[in-house]
Motif scaffolding. Structure first.
Motif, PDB file in Angstrom:
ATOM      1  N   ASP A 155       2.216  -1.184  -0.255  1.00  0.00           N
ATOM      2  CA  ASP A 155       2.283  -0.300  -1.419  1.00  0.00           C
ATOM      3  C   ASP A 155       0.998  -0.208  -2.227  1.00  0.00           C
ATOM      4  N   ASP A 157      -2.889   0.423  -3.200  1.00  0.00           N
ATOM      5  CA  ASP A 157      -3.857   1.363  -2.648  1.00  0.00           C
ATOM      6  C   ASP A 157      -4.986   0.597  -1.961  1.00  0.00           C
ATOM      7  N   GLU A 158      -5.751   1.323  -1.177  1.00  0.00           N
ATOM      8  CA  GLU A 158      -6.778   0.689  -0.348  1.00  0.00           C
ATOM      9  C   GLU A 158      -7.813  -0.067  -1.177  1.00  0.00           C
ATOM     10  N   HIS A 182      -4.661   0.172   5.733  1.00  0.00           N
ATOM     11  CA  HIS A 182      -4.268   1.499   5.275  1.00  0.00           C
ATOM     12  C   HIS A 182      -3.968   2.418   6.462  1.00  0.00           C
TER      13      HIS A 182
END
Length: 351
Positions: A155, A157-158, A182
């Motif tokens: 969940d 972000d990168e 990702h």
């Protein structure tokens, strides 16, 4: 009781069935000098190694032991019965040790011991998800609460993943790892430890002949983030300072530089050994009361005999201080900086 986890530069993961061996236990008992006056708090009970040694050191001593892991609490009930009223074992986070001590009526407090990191039992139980040596659910929670490592991996972000893996795992290839995660999760959720380890191994290379698995640093970073381990350490240091009676002692065993830096800076600031700001602990203004004084001169390291007996101890460091009569100063906000990810700049990149 914790044993050294496989940090960067450390030995490989322990094999299942490897016996639990407490680290620097004689040195911890010597640093605390339990006398039977007041209660000693073992903030990281684990398998009970320190607690058992403390109880044996003085037949009049009472120990309040804390652990956030329900399995550790359950496993410690035999020792509670054996101690015949001298051991109180409570579930909770060691960052709340002052509150837990008050609720248990455990006063005065003559000592606190903290053994920072993941425990042998957690590493050696595949279903806990701490280890990549055997496949299991990607969990890593020391307790049963909060988001798991799988939630974070799938969940976040990168950029956040890269920050966590770099700052908490000290993985130089953190951006490549985050990018690979990702890309992989576009094809479906990443739920297992073996699956994640394989993804990381695809982009991280280790030196020929190295015993370090490519996923070691990534797993470390995720585990620290999932359990807020550094934040918990900061809260525990302040809580111990508040709860200790004058003359009471605090002993902390750490296993890597992230933890040891926080302990070192806290002890230095509270014992008056920091007058100038540093890049890790900026100046807080004028001189503060010396609420702590050193017991150990620098870190205490395992001796040759312990290293031979227990290779996991190789990165362990013990530091200890004694509570003075001075009032407790305000919390050191700069320690929160050491325990947190750097703030993002306007461009979206962490500084």
């Amino acid at each position: 009781m914790r044993s050294a986890p496989p940090r960067a530069g450390a030995a490989p993961h322990p094999q299942p069935g490897m016996p639990h061996v407490p680290v620097l236990i004689a040195e911890v008992i010597e640093a605390l000098k339990p006398t039977g006056e007041g209660t000693i708090i073992d903030g990281t009970f684990g398998a009970g190694g320190y607690t058992r040694a403390l109880l044996a050191a003085d037949p009049a001593l009472h120990v309040l032991a804390i652990d956030r892991d329900p399995r550790a609490i359950l496993g410690g009930q035999a020792l509670v019965a054996e101690a015949a009223g001298r051991l109180t074992l409570v579930p909770g986070r060691f960052g709340d040790l002052d509150t837990l001590a008050a609720e248990a009526g455990a006063e005065p407090i003559g000592g606190v011991v903290l053994d920072i990191g993941v425990s042998s039992m957690q590493l050696d139980t595949p279903e806990r998800g701490f280890s990549f040596r055997h496949d299991g659910p990607l969990d890593m929670r020391m307790g049963n609460d909060g988001p798991s490592a799988a939630d974070l991996v799938n969940d976040a972000d990168e950029a956040e993943l890269a920050d966590i893996i770099y700052h908490y795992g000290e993985e130089r290839r953190s951006r490549a790892v985050a990018r690979a995660i990702h890309e992989a999760r576009r094809r479906g959720r990443i739920e297992g430890t073996a699956q994640l380890a394989e993804i990381v191994a695809g982009v991280v290379r280790v030196e020929p002949g190295s015993h370090i698995h490519p996923a070691t640093r990534t797993f470390q970073g995720l585990r620290i983030a999932v359990n807020d381990e550094l934040g918990e350490l900061v809260r525990a240091l302040h809580a111990a300072e508040r709860v200790l009676a004058p003359g009471g002692r605090l002993a902390v065993v750490t296993f890597h530089s992230l933890e040891d830096r926080i302990v070192k800076q806290f002890f230095a600031a509270r014992s008056g050994r920091v007058d100038q700001g540093s890049r890790h602990l900026p100046s807080q203004g004028g001189p503060e009361p010396r609420s702590l004084k050193p017991v150990t001169k620098g870190p205490v390291l395992p001796g040759a005999a312990e290293l031979a007996r227990n290779p996991r101890s190789r990165s362990a460091k013990l530091r200890a201080v004694e509570r003075t009569e001075s009032p407790v100063p305000a919390p050191l906000g700069a320690l929160e900086t050491l325990a947190s990810l750097p703030e993002r700049s306007r461009g979206g990149v962490r500084r």
